[in-house]
Design an enzyme around this catalytic site. Structure first.
Site, PDB file in Angstrom:
ATOM      1  N   ALA A   1      -4.651  -1.145  -5.490  1.00 24.15           N
ATOM      2  CA  ALA A   1      -5.658  -0.707  -6.462  1.00 24.15           C
ATOM      3  C   ALA A   1      -6.658  -1.814  -6.770  1.00 24.15           C
ATOM      4  O   ALA A   1      -6.299  -2.993  -6.815  1.00 24.15           O
ATOM      5  CB  ALA A   1      -4.961  -0.272  -7.749  1.00 24.15           C
TER       6      ALA A   1
ATOM      7  N   ASP B   1     -11.032  -5.732 -13.979  1.00 25.37           N
ATOM      8  CA  ASP B   1     -10.551  -6.975 -14.582  1.00 25.37           C
ATOM      9  C   ASP B   1     -10.693  -6.960 -16.105  1.00 25.37           C
ATOM     10  O   ASP B   1      -9.949  -7.610 -16.801  1.00 25.37           O
ATOM     11  CB  ASP B   1     -11.338  -8.161 -14.003  1.00 25.37           C
TER      12      ASP B   1
ATOM     13  N   LYS C   1      -0.469 -15.292  -8.296  1.00 24.38           N
ATOM     14  CA  LYS C   1       0.110 -14.019  -8.712  1.00 24.38           C
ATOM     15  C   LYS C   1       1.581 -13.855  -8.299  1.00 24.38           C
ATOM     16  O   LYS C   1       2.188 -12.842  -8.597  1.00 24.38           O
ATOM     17  CB  LYS C   1      -0.724 -12.869  -8.151  1.00 24.38           C
TER      18      LYS C   1
ATOM     19  N   ASP D   1      -2.794  -8.268 -15.629  1.00 20.85           N
ATOM     20  CA  ASP D   1      -2.765  -8.326 -14.164  1.00 20.85           C
ATOM     21  C   ASP D   1      -1.438  -7.718 -13.697  1.00 20.85           C
ATOM     22  O   ASP D   1      -0.373  -8.288 -13.934  1.00 20.85           O
ATOM     23  CB  ASP D   1      -2.914  -9.768 -13.687  1.00 20.85           C
ATOM     24  N   ILE D   2      -1.527  -6.562 -13.057  1.00 23.04           N
ATOM     25  CA  ILE D   2      -0.314  -5.818 -12.692  1.00 23.04           C
ATOM     26  C   ILE D   2       0.478  -6.567 -11.625  1.00 23.04           C
ATOM     27  O   ILE D   2       1.694  -6.721 -11.718  1.00 23.04           O
ATOM     28  CB  ILE D   2      -0.693  -4.395 -12.213  1.00 23.04           C
TER      29      ILE D   2
ATOM     30  N   ASN E   1     -15.290   0.679 -10.564  1.00 23.86           N
ATOM     31  CA  ASN E   1     -15.736  -0.025  -9.356  1.00 23.86           C
ATOM     32  C   ASN E   1     -15.754   0.963  -8.193  1.00 23.86           C
ATOM     33  O   ASN E   1     -15.415   2.131  -8.371  1.00 23.86           O
ATOM     34  CB  ASN E   1     -14.825  -1.233  -9.066  1.00 23.86           C
TER      35      ASN E   1
ATOM     36  N   PHE F   1      -3.491  -7.084  -2.543  1.00 28.35           N
ATOM     37  CA  PHE F   1      -4.702  -7.002  -1.740  1.00 28.35           C
ATOM     38  C   PHE F   1      -5.731  -7.916  -2.392  1.00 28.35           C
ATOM     39  O   PHE F   1      -5.681  -8.149  -3.599  1.00 28.35           O
ATOM     40  CB  PHE F   1      -5.229  -5.554  -1.688  1.00 28.35           C
TER      41      PHE F   1
ATOM     42  N   LYS G   1      -4.763 -16.726  -4.582  1.00 29.98           N
ATOM     43  CA  LYS G   1      -4.225 -15.548  -5.270  1.00 29.98           C
ATOM     44  C   LYS G   1      -2.724 -15.397  -5.027  1.00 29.98           C
ATOM     45  O   LYS G   1      -1.981 -14.991  -5.909  1.00 29.98           O
ATOM     46  CB  LYS G   1      -4.932 -14.283  -4.743  1.00 29.98           C
TER      47      LYS G   1
HETATM   48  N1  CTP Z   1      -4.651  -6.768  -9.502  1.00 28.17           N
HETATM   49  C1  CTP Z   1      -3.791  -6.258 -10.459  1.00 28.17           C
HETATM   50  N2  CTP Z   1      -4.179  -6.210 -11.756  1.00 28.17           N
HETATM   51  C2  CTP Z   1      -5.383  -6.668 -12.127  1.00 28.17           C
HETATM   52  C3  CTP Z   1      -6.272  -7.205 -11.157  1.00 28.17           C
HETATM   53  C4  CTP Z   1      -5.864  -7.223  -9.836  1.00 28.17           C
HETATM   54  O1  CTP Z   1      -2.685  -5.834 -10.113  1.00 28.17           O
HETATM   55  N3  CTP Z   1      -5.742  -6.622 -13.404  1.00 28.17           N
HETATM   56  C5  CTP Z   1      -4.174  -6.830  -8.114  1.00 28.17           C
HETATM   57  C6  CTP Z   1      -4.883  -5.919  -7.179  1.00 28.17           C
HETATM   58  O2  CTP Z   1      -4.247  -4.659  -7.077  1.00 28.17           O
HETATM   59  C7  CTP Z   1      -4.780  -6.685  -5.866  1.00 28.17           C
HETATM   60  C8  CTP Z   1      -4.799  -8.133  -6.304  1.00 28.17           C
HETATM   61  O3  CTP Z   1      -4.399  -8.128  -7.670  1.00 28.17           O
HETATM   62  O4  CTP Z   1      -3.546  -6.468  -5.235  1.00 28.17           O
HETATM   63  C9  CTP Z   1      -6.108  -8.847  -6.158  1.00 28.17           C
HETATM   64  O5  CTP Z   1      -7.132  -8.218  -6.821  1.00 28.17           O
HETATM   65  P1  CTP Z   1      -8.593  -8.877  -6.957  1.00 28.17           P
HETATM   66  O6  CTP Z   1      -9.403  -8.017  -7.820  1.00 28.17           O
HETATM   67  O7  CTP Z   1      -9.115  -9.234  -5.635  1.00 28.17           O
HETATM   68  O8  CTP Z   1      -8.208 -10.208  -7.658  1.00 28.17           O
HETATM   69  P2  CTP Z   1      -8.554 -10.773  -9.068  1.00 28.17           P
HETATM   70  O9  CTP Z   1      -7.316 -11.256  -9.679  1.00 28.17           O
HETATM   71  O10 CTP Z   1      -9.331  -9.778  -9.850  1.00 28.17           O
HETATM   72  O11 CTP Z   1      -9.411 -12.027  -8.689  1.00 28.17           O
HETATM   73  P3  CTP Z   1     -10.987 -12.213  -8.634  1.00 28.17           P
HETATM   74  O12 CTP Z   1     -11.601 -11.045  -9.338  1.00 28.17           O
HETATM   75  O13 CTP Z   1     -11.171 -13.514  -9.302  1.00 28.17           O
HETATM   76  O14 CTP Z   1     -11.304 -12.243  -7.173  1.00 28.17           O
END
Ligand code: CTP
Length: 414
Positions: free
Chosen positions: A287, A291, A356, A320-321, A223, A338, A352
């Site tokens: 980060a 996904d 989370k 999802d970290i 990305n 973030f 979120k």
């Molecule tokens: N994040 C994470 N691990 C992932 C995806 C996201 O730790 N596999 C964390 C990002 O570092 C950020 C937060 O989750 O702090 C939100 O990330 P975002 O991509 O906006 O959220 P998603 O869970 O991917 O939601 P969506 O794509 O549905 O908006």
């Protein structure tokens, strides 16, 4: 009201860049009054600075006419912020020892305002024990010090000591001006950037950048994240005195001074590095983790079949970290996520937060050029509500966020 900067220019080859700095500060609506040291006048003329500041340029303390018009004490107090750029090894040494032998150093001793110094000098001079001792002294005295950049120097040597980009200096000025006055070292509060800073003794974990998920040995899913915001947050946490671990996806950014950096490629590697870095007092997950990853990355380069039918990619979701940390047995006391959103920013960030298990979500609207850009406009969502910040340089967002983290972690005294 217009904010005023007292800009002290000391004499180094980088002094000419003060002209660009003045231009950028004025573009941000700030009034600038300049003081040149005697040696700075060899590199930049009072006339050119005067034209750009649209003000008198000060130089000689013993110019009686000036002393009658405006006392030197008054000159140092009329500003909202005092900036020394470039700051030579010589002026840093004088400041560290309280020497006042010209107008610039007298103002620096007499001021009650926040001071930002931006050193620029030869790499060996920068690394010299005397300079490093002076820098440490200035930090301890509550002076804000910007790290010099690395690169080729005017003298032909290579290394640390270059004046940071004027745009970065202007960003730092803006960030300092945006800080509430209570953080001023001279108002009795501990200085946020000094060794007594409020994150001293804390471990802060930051993730930054994108992840790359391999499709085959030459292709990957990625990305547009540049890593700039996360790196700026890691740097701000170090300035606040924290021990900082930065888990970085593939980005082309230098490691901020004092940061322990762990480089990773994929989301799964990032998760492993984050878990290995625990325990942490605060984790700030900036980060942009991919996904999805391919269900099984090919060991060989995927070839075209010659019939125009692309090989379908089968994707699986990455761990999802942030959510993993949210329910981790070693969950950091403060967990910040973030959220990059293109619509319904607050609403999506709110969901979120609960999903989370984070304490705050820093939501930004990425429908513009935030990814890779220099500025960010964010909303902080927590269980107590939403705080919206004006559009700021990423450095300023970082400083403010770290300030907020420090406050949240500090034990309540009331
Ligand atoms: N994040 C994470 N691990 C992932 C995806 C996201 O730790 N596999 C964390 C990002 O570092 C950020 C937060 O989750 O702090 C939100 O990330 P975002 O991509 O906006 O959220 P998603 O869970 O991917 O939601 P969506 O794509 O549905 O908006």
């Amino acid at each position: 009201m217009t904010k005023r900067i007292l800009l002290i220019v000391s004499g180094g080859i980088a002094a000419y860049k003060s002209l660009e700095l003045v231009r950028l500060l004025r573009k941000r609506g700030l009034a600038v009054r300049a003081v040149l040291t005697e040696s700075a006048e060899k590199f930049v003329t009072p006339l050119s600075l005067g034209v750009l500041t649209e003000d008198h340029v000060y130089g000689d303390m013993f110019d009686l006419k000036e002393e009658r018009e405006i006392g030197h004490i008054q000159l140092s107090r009329q500003a909202d912020l005092v900036v020394v750029a470039p700051a030579t090894a010589n002026i840093l040494a004088k400041m560290a020892s309280g020497i006042a032998d010209d107008l610039a150093t007298t103002l620096l001793l007499a001021t009650d305002k926040t001071v930002l110094v931006v050193p620029a000098m030869n790499v060996r001079m920068w690394h010299h024990a005397a300079t490093q001792r002076n820098i440490a002294r200035l930090h301890a005295d509550g002076v804000h010090v910007m790290e010099p950049d690395s690169g080729e120097m005017a003298c032909g040597e290579f290394g640390k000591g270059r004046l940071p980009d004027p745009e970065a200096i202007a960003g730092r000025v803006e960030a300092l001006l945006a800080r509430p006055r209570a953080d001023d070292p001279l108002s009795g509060q501990p200085d946020f950037e000094g060794p007594d800073a409020s994150l001293a003794g804390r471990h802060v974990l930051v993730t930054a950048g994108p992840t790359h998920e391999p499709i085959d040995p030459v292709r990957y899913i990625a990305n547009r994240s540049s890593g700039k915001q996360g790196f700026a947050i890691a740097a701000a946490a170090v300035r606040a005195g924290a021990r900082v671990t930065l888990v970085a996806g593939p980005v082309h950014l230098p490691t901020p001074a004092g940061v322990a950096r762990v480089d990773v490629q994929t989301a799964r590697e990032m998760l492993a590095a984050v878990e290995a870095a625990l325990p942490a007092d605060a984790a700030i997950m900036v980060a942009a983790v991919a996904d999805w990853r391919t269900a099984d990355a090919s060991g060989q380069k995927i070839k075209k079949d010659g019939l125009g039918k692309p090989t379908p990619l089968s994707l699986v979701e990455n761990p999802d970290i942030l959510a993993t940390l949210g329910k981790h047995e070693k969950r950091p006391a403060l967990l910040v996520g973030f959220a990059a959103e293109t619509e319904k920013v607050a609403e999506h960030a709110q969901s979120k937060l609960t999903r989370k298990g984070a304490d705050w979500i820093v939501a930004n609207d990425v429908s513009g050029d935030v990814m890779g850009g220099e500025r960010n406009s964010v909303h902080i969502i927590s269980s107590t509500g939403i705080e919206s910040w004006e559009d700021l340089p990423k450095d300023a967002v970082a400083s403010r966020l770290i300030e907020k983290v420090a406050h949240a972690l500090s034990p309540r005294t009331d």
